[in-house]
Design an enzyme around this catalytic site. Structure first.
Site, PDB file in Angstrom:
ATOM      1  N   ASN A  77       2.224  -3.731   5.799  1.00 26.41           N
ATOM      2  CA  ASN A  77       3.503  -2.679   5.594  1.00 26.41           C
ATOM      3  C   ASN A  77       4.394  -3.624   4.363  1.00 26.41           C
ATOM      4  O   ASN A  77       4.627  -4.599   4.753  1.00 26.41           O
ATOM      5  CB  ASN A  77       4.339  -2.281   6.633  1.00 26.41           C
ATOM      6  CG  ASN A  77       5.381  -1.153   6.074  1.00 26.41           C
ATOM      7  OD1 ASN A  77       5.976  -1.259   5.528  1.00 26.41           O
ATOM      8  ND2 ASN A  77       5.097   0.100   7.086  1.00 26.41           N
ATOM      9  N   ARG A  78       4.592  -2.616   3.286  1.00 25.84           N
ATOM     10  CA  ARG A  78       5.404  -3.321   2.280  1.00 25.84           C
ATOM     11  C   ARG A  78       6.783  -3.469   2.110  1.00 25.84           C
ATOM     12  O   ARG A  78       7.548  -3.561   1.222  1.00 25.84           O
ATOM     13  CB  ARG A  78       4.676  -3.014   0.940  1.00 25.84           C
ATOM     14  CG  ARG A  78       3.326  -3.659   0.530  1.00 25.84           C
ATOM     15  CD  ARG A  78       2.032  -2.694   0.584  1.00 25.84           C
ATOM     16  NE  ARG A  78       2.088  -1.319   0.716  1.00 25.84           N
ATOM     17  CZ  ARG A  78       1.933  -0.330  -0.305  1.00 25.84           C
ATOM     18  NH1 ARG A  78       1.291  -1.016  -1.509  1.00 25.84           N
ATOM     19  NH2 ARG A  78       1.888   0.573  -0.212  1.00 25.84           N
TER      20      ARG A  78
END
Length: 187
Positions: free
Chosen positions: A43-44
């Site tokens: 997840n960024r």
């Protein structure tokens, strides 16, 4: 996790001086298991916050949360409970969603200037479950900003493009001239 399991989300991480409330839809399996927001390693969200608000992406979780709060950013999700197999928003069983108590929270945040949705599903869920109960005075003074999802399920958008998209929140974090301006809704 099976579709028969009732999932319960995470508690809010919101300081009283929150200026931007970031809402996801419902935490994914990795986040629920770790009891941490945006815990999936792909997840960024945290790299985006590093660029936007100088939140060290590799710092211990509690330090990242504290840095978010210093920047004026709060975290929660639109949905507090639902049934879903796996982590995908598309797997949420429609009708099983129970929204979090967002209206009282938003009403209590006197410095809130924007609600940012981490992905289209969060924005859609907010419109369906929460928006009708938001008092008009809050609708007029709190922008709603739909942003591209930081989820690994939406990896087609590169990290740099995500950072650029999320940068539209910067004016509310910097205390700039936008502080008292009437924001536009983008959700």
């Amino acid at each position: 996790m099976s579709v028969d399991d009732l999932l319960t989300g995470l508690p809010p991480v919101v300081a009283p001086d929150c200026r931007v409330l970031v809402l996801g839809s419902m935490p994914g399996a990795a986040s629920l298991q770790a009891a941490r927001y945006y815990a999936h390693p792909r997840n960024r969200f945290w790299p985006v916050m590093a660029a936007l608000a100088d939140v060290p992406a590799d710092a211990p979780y509690e330090a990242r949360l504290a840095a978010l709060q210093r920047a004026g950013i709060g975290l929660w999700d639109v949905i507090g409970e639902c049934r879903r197999a796996g982590s995908l928003d598309s797997a949420i069983v429609r009708g099983s969603e129970r929204p979090n108590a967002l209206v009282p929270l938003v009403a209590s945040l006197g410095q809130l200037r924007a609600i940012a949705f981490n992905g289209a599903t969060a924005a859609s869920l907010f419109r369906r479950h929460v928006e009708p109960a938001v008092p008009e005075r809050l609708r007029e003074h709190v922008a709603r900003v739909a942003l591209p999802s930081t989820s690994p399920a939406h990896a087609a958008m590169g990290l740099e493009a995500l950072r650029e998209a999320w940068a539209k929140l910067a004016p509310w974090l910097s205390g700039s001239a936008h502080d008292g301006a009437r924001p536009r809704t983008q959700a």
